[in-house]
Design an enzyme around this catalytic site. Structure first.
Site, PDB file in Angstrom:
ATOM      1  N   CYS A 142       0.843  -1.207   0.000  1.00  0.00           N
ATOM      2  CA  CYS A 142       0.000   0.000   0.000  1.00  0.00           C
ATOM      3  C   CYS A 142       0.874   1.251   0.000  1.00  0.00           C
ATOM      4  O   CYS A 142       1.843   1.342   0.753  1.00  0.00           O
ATOM      5  CB  CYS A 142      -0.923  -0.010   1.224  1.00  0.00           C
ATOM      6  SG  CYS A 142      -1.985   1.446   1.341  1.00  0.00           S
ATOM      7  N   CYS A 155      -0.193   4.296   0.707  1.00  0.00           N
ATOM      8  CA  CYS A 155      -0.837   5.398   1.438  1.00  0.00           C
ATOM      9  C   CYS A 155       0.119   6.007   2.461  1.00  0.00           C
ATOM     10  O   CYS A 155       1.108   5.402   2.856  1.00  0.00           O
ATOM     11  CB  CYS A 155      -2.140   4.941   2.093  1.00  0.00           C
ATOM     12  SG  CYS A 155      -1.968   4.244   3.749  1.00  0.00           S
ATOM     13  N   HIS A 167      -5.947   4.799   5.863  1.00  0.00           N
ATOM     14  CA  HIS A 167      -5.475   3.600   5.153  1.00  0.00           C
ATOM     15  C   HIS A 167      -6.639   2.874   4.475  1.00  0.00           C
ATOM     16  O   HIS A 167      -6.538   2.492   3.307  1.00  0.00           O
ATOM     17  CB  HIS A 167      -4.745   2.629   6.088  1.00  0.00           C
ATOM     18  CG  HIS A 167      -4.609   1.274   5.454  1.00  0.00           C
ATOM     19  ND1 HIS A 167      -3.673   0.995   4.490  1.00  0.00           N
ATOM     20  CD2 HIS A 167      -5.376   0.153   5.586  1.00  0.00           C
ATOM     21  CE1 HIS A 167      -3.847  -0.253   4.058  1.00  0.00           C
ATOM     22  NE2 HIS A 167      -4.867  -0.790   4.703  1.00  0.00           N
TER      23      HIS A 167
HETATM   24 ZN   LIG Z   1      -2.047   1.940   3.583  1.00  0.00          ZN
END
Ligand SMILES: [Zn+2]
Length: 345
Positions: free
Chosen positions: A294, A296, A325
């Site tokens: 991820c 983010c 998230h």
């Molecule tokens: Zn994330």
């Protein structure tokens, strides 16, 4: 569409929402709930302040629901007549009345880009006869909603400012419970009334997932492909992926933010989507991110150990980081699906 119930996507600031997810594109549209804003701070106050965009400092598109779903799920002592619904506020017990016309007035005052017709949300499970009667009421209310909207749409607080005769758009809502023939009838009736977009309502209310899927599939067949098709109130990341691939264009769900506040975060492990409970002891000294794949801002910066600490000590930042998230995870999922659809179609 992240859900911003009371003109706030809980625990996440607007500037963060604007940059969240794949390629920093952020949330392109968010939803606010008419029922909540009507009760507090009041739609007239929001209209005086220029509408909900100005009120919350959000310049991108917004959608408001009709208030119907909350009237039927949150409020007390509902009395339903052909005219509308009398209910008591879940906050202070005060008495209110929502009709299709009133819901539209409130939504025009709020001024979101997309408004929804007022519909009856039938309980689940409901008998065929009960569902059919409720659907009839929903169709009558859809026609009344549209008529009232067309008459008063120029009252939207930003009408003069935006100019060019631009107004909100009013979407219809297909009902019909878990009965394929009623879904068909409802879709046909709504297309006849003619809306710029169509929602499929009354799903994800406790029915098995294969029923949800079947109802969506049967309804999509009858809705125009060149207009937005919106399934209300779904779902888990794998569900939104599946429905998008079936042809659904819009979805909203409180899950990424609500789950985040409860310490539930989504991650991808070997192609499968897993739900992690961040409070578990096994994460106490885990220096890895929630999801290594991820991109983010939470996964780039914070460890599972730190997120577990924030949650177990009840720190306010916990809800914020978990929500960011999860929202990024949802937006990334949709971004990937869009990419896949672009190459297959
Ligand atoms: Zn994330």
């Amino acid at each position: 569409m992240p859900v911003g119930t009371a003109a706030t996507v809980k625990a996440v600031a607007q500037d963060v929402l604007e940059g969240i997810g794949a390629e920093g594109l952020g949330a392109q549209i968010i939803l606010a709930n008419t029922y909540h804003l009507y009760l507090r701070p009041g739609h007239e106050l929001i209209a005086r302040l220029g509408g909900v965009h100005d009120f919350m400092s959000w310049t991108r598109p917004m959608l408001t629901d009709s208030g119907g779903f909350q009237v039927f799920s949150l409020s007390k002592l509902r009395k339903i007549t052909d005219d509308g619904v009398e209910f008591r506020s879940h906050l202070d017990g005060s008495k209110h009345f929502f009709s299709p016309e009133h819901s539209i007035d409130v939504q025009i005052a709020l001024g979101a880009d997309i408004a929804m017709v007022f519909d009856e949300c039938v309980e689940h499970p409901a008998s065929y006869e009960r569902t059919r009667a409720s659907m009839g009421l929903t169709h009558a209310w859809a026609a009344r909603s549209k008529e009232h909207f067309e008459k008063h749409k120029q009252r939207v607080p930003w009408f003069e400012r935006v100019g060019a005769g631009e107004t909100q758009r009013l979407f219809g809502i297909v009902q019909g419970g878990m009965y394929a023939d009623l879904r068909r009838e409802s879709a046909e009736r709504l297309v006849e009334i003619d809306f710029p977009g169509y929602a499929i309502g009354g799903l994800a209310v406790g029915e098995p997932r294969e029923v949800t899927r079947e109802m969506i599939a049967r309804t999509l067949e009858l809705l125009p492909k060149d207009k937005p098709r919106y399934v209300m109130g779904v779902g888990y990341p794998d569900e939104i992926e599946e429905y998008a691939k079936m042809g659904v264009d819009m979805m909203d769900c409180v899950l990424p933010t609500r789950a985040g506040r409860h310490g539930l975060v989504f991650a991808r492990e070997g192609g499968a989507i897993v739900r992690m409970n961040i409070k578990r002891k096994e994460y106490a000294e885990d220096q890895g991110p929630i999801d290594a794949a991820c991109s983010c801002m939470v996964c780039q910066r914070y460890s599972r150990a730190y997120l577990r600490h924030l949650f177990t000590t009840g720190e306010a930042l916990s809800a914020t980081l978990n929500s960011i998230h999860n929202l990024a995870f949802y937006l990334d999922t949709m971004s990937r699906v869009r990419g896949e659809l672009a190459t297959t179609n």
